[in-house]
Design a protein around this motif. Sequence first.
Motif, PDB file in Angstrom:
ATOM      1  N   SER A   4      12.952   5.860   5.715  1.00  0.00           N
ATOM      2  CA  SER A   4      12.966   6.846   6.777  1.00  0.00           C
ATOM      3  C   SER A   4      11.549   7.132   7.219  1.00  0.00           C
ATOM      4  N   GLY A   5      11.349   7.296   8.514  1.00  0.00           N
ATOM      5  CA  GLY A   5      10.063   7.764   9.015  1.00  0.00           C
ATOM      6  C   GLY A   5       9.082   6.696   9.419  1.00  0.00           C
ATOM      7  N   ASN A   6       9.475   5.399   9.437  1.00  0.00           N
ATOM      8  CA  ASN A   6       8.533   4.383   9.882  1.00  0.00           C
ATOM      9  C   ASN A   6       8.782   3.994  11.304  1.00  0.00           C
ATOM     10  N   ASP A  34       0.111  -0.278   3.813  1.00  0.00           N
ATOM     11  CA  ASP A  34       0.487  -0.453   2.409  1.00  0.00           C
ATOM     12  C   ASP A  34       1.622   0.475   2.008  1.00  0.00           C
ATOM     13  N   GLU A  35       1.614   1.713   2.503  1.00  0.00           N
ATOM     14  CA  GLU A  35       2.658   2.659   2.136  1.00  0.00           C
ATOM     15  C   GLU A  35       4.019   2.201   2.627  1.00  0.00           C
ATOM     16  N   GLN A  36       4.059   1.525   3.779  1.00  0.00           N
ATOM     17  CA  GLN A  36       5.328   1.003   4.256  1.00  0.00           C
ATOM     18  C   GLN A  36       5.771  -0.190   3.411  1.00  0.00           C
ATOM     19  N   VAL A  37       4.836  -1.054   3.042  1.00  0.00           N
ATOM     20  CA  VAL A  37       5.167  -2.181   2.168  1.00  0.00           C
ATOM     21  C   VAL A  37       5.737  -1.650   0.855  1.00  0.00           C
ATOM     22  N   LYS A  38       5.100  -0.621   0.330  1.00  0.00           N
ATOM     23  CA  LYS A  38       5.575   0.001  -0.909  1.00  0.00           C
ATOM     24  C   LYS A  38       6.980   0.562  -0.721  1.00  0.00           C
TER      25      LYS A  38
END
Length: 226
Positions: free
Chosen positions: A224-226, A196-200
């Motif tokens: 950045s960071g995924n 979810d945090e990446q979708v956000k």
Amino acid sequence: MGGKGFANIRGARGSRGLLAAGAALLLLAGCGGGDGGAVALDRKQVASVLPDAKAVPGWRMYVKPDAQKPVAGFPPSVCMAATKKKRKTACDTVTSWGASAFVRQPDVTTLNFWVLAYKDEETADAAYDVLIEWYGGDRVGRGARKVDLGDIGEDREANRAAVGTMGGPATIAQVRVGTTVLGISTGTQGRTAVPDEQVKAFAAVIAERAKQAQSGEKPSAKVSGN
């Protein structure tokens, strides 16, 4: 749709507000502090809003950012509505539109972005309401649950389903920023969902890029960071 086409989205009308910095994944590179209001974007500006490989590191681009003007009688493929009347509201009013798409191995996880541009905020607002009826709720898959996007754009909603069109977890998100309606989708053939945090963060990136373009800046926001 969580598949290799361009996905689907319904929308809780969120409180009006500024773009949140969002997840720790988001790096707003080179953001200017302009106070320009939302303006209509031309085709080249729409293309610039779409994330490229530099904006989403770790993903392989398979559809380069590109935009075009709609052809009469052939609405944008990402513009979906339940009735002819609603299509006139959301699709016939599009001035430019575009998309970009990415894939990540080994489970063929996909990430899609699209932009629909309108002549003014009022038209984009009306279009958002139509599009969210189509793309929201269970459109991504049965038993969908909402994903919190934070305070992004003027309107926003995201939903996640355990089983999407590719057979694995999928998400569909939609955001309105000024004169644009933005879409984001993820899908996979595997079992590992895009968090979810990446979708956000993906939603925050394209929303910030749209805001930058409408303020007369060159879009530069990236993840950045995924």
